[in-house]
Scaffold this motif. Structure first.
Motif, mmCIF file in Angstrom:
data_model
loop_
_atom_site.group_PDB
_atom_site.id
_atom_site.type_symbol
_atom_site.label_atom_id
_atom_site.label_comp_id
_atom_site.label_asym_id
_atom_site.label_seq_id
_atom_site.Cartn_x
_atom_site.Cartn_y
_atom_site.Cartn_z
ATOM 1 N N ILE A 1 0.795 -1.235 0.046
ATOM 2 C CA ILE A 1 0.078 0.075 -0.036
ATOM 3 C C ILE A 1 1.001 1.288 0.185
ATOM 4 O O ILE A 1 1.530 1.437 0.993
ATOM 5 N N VAL A 2 0.799 2.126 -1.054
ATOM 6 C CA VAL A 2 1.635 3.253 -1.232
ATOM 7 C C VAL A 2 1.021 4.303 -0.498
ATOM 8 O O VAL A 2 -0.186 4.803 -0.753
ATOM 9 N N ILE A 3 1.649 4.859 0.622
ATOM 10 C CA ILE A 3 1.097 6.048 1.087
ATOM 11 C C ILE A 3 1.608 7.403 0.544
ATOM 12 O O ILE A 3 2.643 8.018 0.814
ATOM 13 N N ASP A 4 0.686 7.998 -0.628
ATOM 14 C CA ASP A 4 1.084 9.110 -1.205
ATOM 15 C C ASP A 4 0.797 10.465 -0.446
ATOM 16 O O ASP A 4 1.139 11.586 -0.750
ATOM 17 N N ASP A 5 -0.035 10.385 0.589
ATOM 18 C CA ASP A 5 -0.583 11.474 1.422
ATOM 19 C C ASP A 5 -0.735 10.950 2.875
ATOM 20 O O ASP A 5 -1.339 10.305 2.979
ATOM 21 N N ILE A 6 -0.084 11.718 3.672
ATOM 22 C CA ILE A 6 -0.182 11.119 5.260
ATOM 23 C C ILE A 6 -1.535 11.445 5.391
ATOM 24 O O ILE A 6 -1.970 10.540 6.504
ATOM 25 N N ASP A 7 -2.163 12.434 5.309
ATOM 26 C CA ASP A 7 -3.469 12.636 5.550
ATOM 27 C C ASP A 7 -4.469 11.355 5.196
ATOM 28 O O ASP A 7 -5.423 11.227 5.771
ATOM 29 N N ARG A 8 -4.202 10.622 4.119
ATOM 30 C CA ARG A 8 -5.059 9.472 3.861
ATOM 31 C C ARG A 8 -4.312 8.189 4.477
ATOM 32 O O ARG A 8 -5.067 7.040 4.127
ATOM 33 N N TYR A 9 -3.625 8.345 5.530
ATOM 34 C CA TYR A 9 -2.972 7.250 6.029
ATOM 35 C C TYR A 9 -4.234 6.219 6.576
ATOM 36 O O TYR A 9 -4.329 4.936 6.447
ATOM 37 N N LYS A 10 -4.888 6.859 7.492
ATOM 38 C CA LYS A 10 -6.039 6.048 8.383
ATOM 39 C C LYS A 10 -7.014 5.378 7.341
ATOM 40 O O LYS A 10 -7.471 4.339 7.391
ATOM 41 N N GLU A 11 -7.453 6.408 6.328
ATOM 42 C CA GLU A 11 -8.315 5.762 5.460
ATOM 43 C C GLU A 11 -7.791 4.571 4.502
ATOM 44 O O GLU A 11 -8.661 3.691 4.268
ATOM 45 N N LEU A 12 -6.638 4.699 4.173
ATOM 46 C CA LEU A 12 -6.101 3.664 3.318
ATOM 47 C C LEU A 12 -5.758 2.382 4.110
ATOM 48 O O LEU A 12 -6.206 1.325 3.515
ATOM 49 N N MET A 13 -5.498 2.423 5.502
ATOM 50 C CA MET A 13 -5.397 1.227 6.248
ATOM 51 C C MET A 13 -6.886 0.612 6.515
ATOM 52 O O MET A 13 -6.974 -0.545 6.366
ATOM 53 N N ARG A 14 -7.919 1.481 6.624
ATOM 54 C CA ARG A 14 -9.245 0.869 6.794
ATOM 55 C C ARG A 14 -9.652 0.168 5.549
ATOM 56 O O ARG A 14 -10.421 -0.664 5.773
ATOM 57 N N GLU A 15 -9.567 0.774 4.345
ATOM 58 C CA GLU A 15 -9.697 0.079 3.095
ATOM 59 C C GLU A 15 -9.190 -1.211 3.169
ATOM 60 O O GLU A 15 -9.559 -2.127 2.291
#
Length: 691
Positions: free
Chosen positions: A196-210
């Protein structure tokens, strides 16, 4: 412009009990690094799951603040020679500080002149500070147990598999013994993507939830608590409150899904703890209870995943629990075929400690010590009878099949089996209460018999182990002696027991000598145990905001009455808030040195001068009332009485020469001083209290 740094350390599943502390350490390490480099930041947000520790540092300044510092150099007398030329000592100092001779100035310290310079330490760039410290901040996390892997020098609780390091969404690389540092993390081990590429720290929680990972531990806990309670309420019940279990389960899962299973009705006839212990301590299930805390035929377990194939998962968990409860039922039915007393003889085959004998030996000592304490406290005949019976049966359950399999049930099964064997309620309760308190903030024995057996059990272990040289060292306390000592202290305070600690220790050590032929340096061991207890009392009182000098002032009088020490310390704190307390302390402090020169406290009145008679009469006027207050433990009021002597003491010392040549008069004056100071020592040594 403020900056932002994000770090995620990806690991194999960490033990649940390690996670919270390790995350706190990681946060503290970064706070320390930033503070030492004078880099301001707004806040540090933390995230954790069993497979990751993460921090998000927001509002970072791009560079540390500069600071002006004063640097001390060599003494002036060695900085210049006789012709006032710089010596090699001064030249070396200037070179080391990158300074010139014009930068120096002279300051005097303790009548000695020294060379000084002022220099400006420029703040470092944030990137440089992070790159230099990220690796060490991870490596400096300590665990109760660590491991190495893959030929690396890094020690960690579990192997580190990946690291995400981002400064303003760009990869902040650093060397970490070949472990990949990137912007790529992993989701749930079975349900999420492993790249999972984290391209924006703000999206970290959202990406992990997905990807089936809830990284916020508070959110996970709320999901567990709310959805578990919802399931329980659907069956007319509640989940059995257990914060420790909730915290542990929260640290075992990344994507919690509570599910409900059923307990076969046939197992509900077993004692409450027999059912709950395998569920809670072995399987991490939450029992369901009704509004009166009675067990319902349901349990809740937390799945680390989604709700697919939930019926299969429920059946599997029901099967596992059923097997555990079937074993428990077998053990229980076998155990109750015999009365509890019949198991005592079997304790001869169960070792307590190699040098201290078997559990049977401990039982006999415990019965004798409990009897001694009962006599000491002058309890009633019926209470002593219960104490002796409970102490004799206290360890019997340790050799039952149930406790052999489920060691957490020691004491609880002893109580259950005692009742089944026809023992009275007090005896049965005392068998359980011998282990109280089991941990900080635990309940204390409710019965006098339980309190006595508990004190005796803990004291026997402490005295025996100290006698053979086994004492707590640093963080190591495998026999839980610190917890045992605190347990004794808390029971004594709770029950308001006036007991001499030295007498209790003597009882226990003499029993060891008589029963086990134990050889030891009696006085040395006794002192070590007393000091051990006093250290626990000091820590406990200072934790309760009692001043350390007040605690020392009480203990220095030599009192070993634990309950009385606590009362005195609290009463003194109350008295110190009064207006005349400081003046009283100062006046009695003047007596200290002189009183130590006295050979007795017997005062001959006809040898006294006018000022001495005034002091002696003032003492006599308050003497009876003072000791009445002491006997009532009204120490604050007794100190108020002592305050009435303050002016008279000062007048006496200001106008009377104590150390005169006439030996009889000198000794009489010293005796008067000792008499008055000894009165104060019934409370504390006032000279040790700071004003």
């Amino acid at each position: 412009m403020n900056r932002r740094y994000f770090l995620e350390v990806g690991v194999e599943e960490l033990p649940a009990r390690f996670i919270d502390d390790s995350l706190t350490q990681l946060k503290n390490n970064f706070e320390k690094t930033l503070n030492e480099n004078r880099i301001d930041f707004k806040e540090i947000i933390t995230y954790q799951t069993p497979r990751r520790l993460a921090i998000d540092i927001m509002g970072l300044e791009p560079k540390g603040k500069s600071e002006e510092v004063e640097v001390k150099g060599p003494a002036k007398k060695i900085a210049f020679d006789s012709l006032n030329n710089p010596t090699k000592a001064l030249e070396g100092f200037l070179k080391a500080q990158n300074a010139k001779i014009d930068d120096i100035y002279i300051n005097t310290i303790n009548n000695e002149e020294y060379i000084f310079i002022k220099k400006v330490n420029e703040g470092k760039l944030l990137e440089d500070v992070l790159r230099e410290n990220i690796a060490s901040n991870i490596k400096n996390i300590t665990f109760p147990k660590s491991m190495r892997w893959g030929g690396k020098n890094i020690k960690f609780a579990r192997p580190i598999r990946w690291i995400v390091s981002l400064l303003d969404n760009e990869i902040m690389d650093f060397d970490f013994e070949g472990i990949l540092v990137s912007n790529t993390t992993r989701g749930h081990r079975f349900l999420g993507s492993q790249s999972i590429v984290i391209d924006d720290i703000d999206r970290y929680k959202e990406l992990m939830r997905e990807n089936y990972v809830i990284v916020d531990p508070k959110e996970r806990k709320d999901i567990i608590r709310y959805n578990s309670q919802k399931l329980a309420r659907e069956k007319g019940g509640n989940i059995l409150k257990d914060d420790d279990l909730l915290n542990e389960v929260n640290n075992l899962v990344e994507y919690p899904t509570p599910i409900m299973g059923r307990i076969k009705e046939e197992y509900l006839n077993l004692p409450f703890d027999v059912i709950v212990t395998p569920m809670r301590d072995h399987l991490r299930f939450f029992p369901c209870v009704d509004d009166k805390n009675r067990l319902l035929p349901y349990f809740i377990t937390i799945r680390n995943g989604d709700d697919k194939f939930i019926d299969t998962v429920i059946r599997g968990n029901e099967k596992v629990l059923g097997a555990r409860l079937e074993d428990a039922r077998f053990f229980y039915n076998e155990d109750i075929k015999l009365p509890l007393e019949s198991y005592v003889e079997k304790l001869k085959k169960l070792t307590f400690q190699e040098k201290l004998g078997t559990m049977y030996d401990k039982t006999i000592r415990l019965q004798r010590l409990s009897g001694k304490i009962s006599d000491y406290l002058e309890v009633g005949e019926e209470t002593k009878k219960n104490v002796l019976r409970a102490s004799y049966l206290s360890k019997a359950d340790l050799v039952t099949k149930m406790v052999t399999e489920f060691t957490e049930l020691q004491g609880k099964m002893g109580m259950e089996y005692a009742e089944k064997s026809g023992e009275n309620k007090i005896v049965s309760q005392a068998i359980f209460e011998q282990y109280l308190p089991r941990f900080s903030q635990d309940i204390l024995p409710s019965t006098t018999a339980g309190a006595i057996v508990s004190i005796a059990d803990k004291l026997d272990s402490i005295c025996g182990l100290f006698a053979i040289g086994i004492q707590p060292t640093g963080s190591q306390d495998p026999f839980g002696l610190r917890r045992g000592a605190l347990g004794i202290i808390n029971i004594i305070i709770d029950k308001k027991l006036n007991m001499s600690l030295k007498d209790l220790i003597d009882f226990s050590l003499y029993i060891y000598i008589e029963e086990n032929n134990l050889a030891c340096d009696f006085n040395k061991v006794r002192k070590e145990i007393v000091d051990f207890f006093m250290a626990r009392i000091k820590n406990m009182l200072t934790d309760q905001k009692i001043r350390h000098d007040v605690v020392d002032a009480v203990i220095s009088t030599g009192t070993d009455n634990i309950y009385d020490i606590v009362i005195r310390a609290n009463k003194i704190m109350k008295w110190l808030e009064m207006d005349k307390s400081a003046e009283t302390i100062a006046s009695f402090d003047r007596l200290t040195v002189l009183s130590e020169k006295a050979i007795s406290s017997n005062v001959v009145r006809n040898l006294l001068s006018k000022e001495e008679i005034e002091l002696y009469d003032a003492y006599n006027r308050i003497e009876d009332k003072f000791y009445t207050l002491i006997n009532k433990k009204e120490y604050d009021n007794a100190l108020v009485l002592l305050s009435s002597l303050s002016d008279v003491i000062n007048n006496y010392l200001d106008n009377v020469m104590v150390m005169v040549e006439d030996e009889n008069i000198r000794n009489n004056r010293l005796a008067l001083i000792k008499l008055i100071r000894d009165m104060s020592l019934n409370i504390c040594d006032l000279s040790l209290i700071q004003i």
